[in-house]
Motif scaffolding. Structure first.
Motif, PDB file in Angstrom:
ATOM      1  N   GLU A  28       0.838  -1.202   0.000  1.00 31.46           N
ATOM      2  CA  GLU A  28       0.000   0.000   0.000  1.00 31.46           C
ATOM      3  C   GLU A  28       0.876   1.257   0.000  1.00 31.46           C
ATOM      4  OE1 GLU A  28      -2.514   0.739   3.410  1.00 31.46           O
ATOM      5  OE2 GLU A  28      -3.965   1.809   2.168  1.00 31.46           O
ATOM      6  N   LEU A  32       1.062   4.077  -2.922  1.00 33.56           N
ATOM      7  CA  LEU A  32       0.748   5.479  -2.644  1.00 33.56           C
ATOM      8  C   LEU A  32       1.868   6.383  -3.157  1.00 33.56           C
ATOM      9  CD1 LEU A  32      -0.866   5.200   0.891  1.00 33.56           C
ATOM     10  CD2 LEU A  32      -1.975   6.029  -1.176  1.00 33.56           C
ATOM     11  N   ASP A  35       1.652   6.388  -7.009  1.00 31.22           N
ATOM     12  CA  ASP A  35       0.517   7.189  -7.475  1.00 31.22           C
ATOM     13  C   ASP A  35       0.826   8.677  -7.390  1.00 31.22           C
ATOM     14  OD1 ASP A  35      -0.809   4.897  -7.911  1.00 31.22           O
ATOM     15  OD2 ASP A  35      -2.218   5.080  -6.225  1.00 31.22           O
ATOM     16  N   ARG A  36       1.488   9.078  -6.291  1.00 30.34           N
ATOM     17  CA  ARG A  36       1.777  10.502  -6.138  1.00 30.34           C
ATOM     18  C   ARG A  36       2.712  10.980  -7.249  1.00 30.34           C
ATOM     19  NH1 ARG A  36       1.424  14.849  -3.150  1.00 30.34           N
ATOM     20  NH2 ARG A  36       3.229  16.219  -2.924  1.00 30.34           N
TER      21      ARG A  36
ATOM     22  N   ALA B  99     -10.881   7.879  -0.318  1.00 34.14           N
ATOM     23  CA  ALA B  99      -9.534   7.577   0.167  1.00 34.14           C
ATOM     24  C   ALA B  99      -9.549   6.525   1.273  1.00 34.14           C
ATOM     25  CB  ALA B  99      -8.867   8.857   0.680  1.00 34.14           C
ATOM     26  N   THR B 103      -7.873   1.248   2.271  1.00 31.98           N
ATOM     27  CA  THR B 103      -7.229   0.885   3.530  1.00 31.98           C
ATOM     28  C   THR B 103      -8.174   0.025   4.372  1.00 31.98           C
ATOM     29  OG1 THR B 103      -5.934   2.912   3.444  1.00 31.98           O
ATOM     30  CG2 THR B 103      -6.045   1.807   5.549  1.00 31.98           C
ATOM     31  N   ARG B 227      -3.557   9.180   0.392  1.00 32.05           N
ATOM     32  CA  ARG B 227      -4.415   8.884  -0.753  1.00 32.05           C
ATOM     33  C   ARG B 227      -5.351  10.053  -1.040  1.00 32.05           C
ATOM     34  NH1 ARG B 227      -6.246   4.431   0.847  1.00 32.05           N
ATOM     35  NH2 ARG B 227      -4.648   3.099  -0.041  1.00 32.05           N
TER      36      ARG B 227
END
Lengths: 58, 252
Positions: A28, A32, A35-36, B99, B103, B227
């Motif tokens: 994850e 992240l 993606d950024r 977002a 999770t 996110r």
């Protein structure tokens, strides 16, 4: 140390649980970050396009 | 005095605030999770007696219980932001809901996965259609359904509203998971989870569980804020503040 790793013979069950937890959270975090970078790269291209457009108008 | 309740409902303000808070939440997550797990692995007995004796495999509890609690809590957060979005039509609430879902889905899957390994050792089965396991599986489908529905609708505002409605319908699942063990007579309900009283747990085990939960909660904040920042940038790409921000980032 090896006593800790063997978890009384239940190493497979204990470390499969914690391994999946570590793997999912690591994936994850990596996604992240990726993606950024992707989003910022796309917005950068968009900004350069706008700049080219406004220069072409002159 | 002017009350600025809606100050942080502006995506631009929240973007900057979240950016400042992510490192703190990430640091808290690392420290608390490692401290909780250290306590759980080294300061607790190897074996537990009682009516349901446990060997070393019970240490899965220090990931299983926090993941299960967070799976339910993050669904409440998801549904909460959805409700705020539907009522006040604020952009940021929908972005927060979007977002939160991945999770939450990760923790739901983790609760099921770790529960399976604990179940194999403790109950002799990887899976059973027990009320709590089944309702937790439905919760996973609700998270996945929320994300799938959202990504299936091209118009962002319609996607936000439809997915928000789905999340509110699915809200019924959370109390079912939570109370699915409070069966009055264990002989009448086939519940594998025993009625658990936090007060009856060894304080060392309880503290390790609670500290790890706090750590993973802090992790959720960091991941969801990161996110949300991506969602904000994508959706606000045409606004002046994002253009200024991109110009500053590319110069740097």
């Amino acid at each position: 140390m090896s006593e800790f790793l063997s978890q009384g013979g239940y190493a497979f069950f204990v470390w499969s649980s914690y391994g999946m937890g570590l793997a999912l959270l690591a994936i994850e975090v990596l996604l992240l970050h990726r993606d950024r970078r992707t989003i910022l790269a796309r917005l950068g291209r968009l900004a350069r396009l706008r700049k080219l457009d406004s220069e072409g108008d002159r | 005095m002017k009350i600025t309740w809606f100050r942080y409902s502006s995506p631009a303000t929240f973007y900057a605030l979240a950016g400042r808070m992510i490192p703190w939440f990430a640091a808290a997550a690392a420290v608390l999770t490692l401290a909780g797990l250290y306590w759980g692995f080294f300061e607790t007995p190897d074996r537990l007696g009682g009516t349901n004796p446990q060997k070393e495999y019970y240490r899965i509890i220090f990931l299983h219980v926090p993941a299960a609690w967070l799976s339910m809590w993050l669904y409440l957060v998801l549904a909460g932001w959805s409700a705020v979005g539907l009522i006040f039509n604020t952009r940021l609430s929908y972005m927060m809901a979007v977002a939160t879902a991945p999770t939450g889905a990760i923790f739901t899957f983790l609760a099921l996965w770790t529960g399976s390994f604990w179940g194999r050792t403790s109950w002799g089965t990887w899976w059973d259609w027990d009320p709590r396991l089944t309702s937790e599986l439905i919760l996973l489908f609700l998270y996945v359904g929320y994300m799938a529905l959202h990504s299936a609708i091209d118009d962002v505002r319609r996607a936000d509203r439809s997915a928000a409605l789905l999340s509110l319908v699915g809200l019924a699942c959370v109390p079912i998971i939570f109370w699915s063990i409070n069966c009055p007579d264990p002989n009448e309900c086939a519940a594998l989870h025993q009625r658990s009283g936090l007060g009856r747990i060894d304080p060392n085990i309880l503290w390790a569980m609670l500290v790890t939960t706090l750590g993973l909660w802090a992790y959720s904040f960091a991941a969801i804020f990161a996110r949300a920042r991506g969602v904000i940038l994508t959706r606000e790409a045409d606004t002046q503040w994002v253009r200024d921000l991109v110009a500053a980032e590319t110069r740097a």
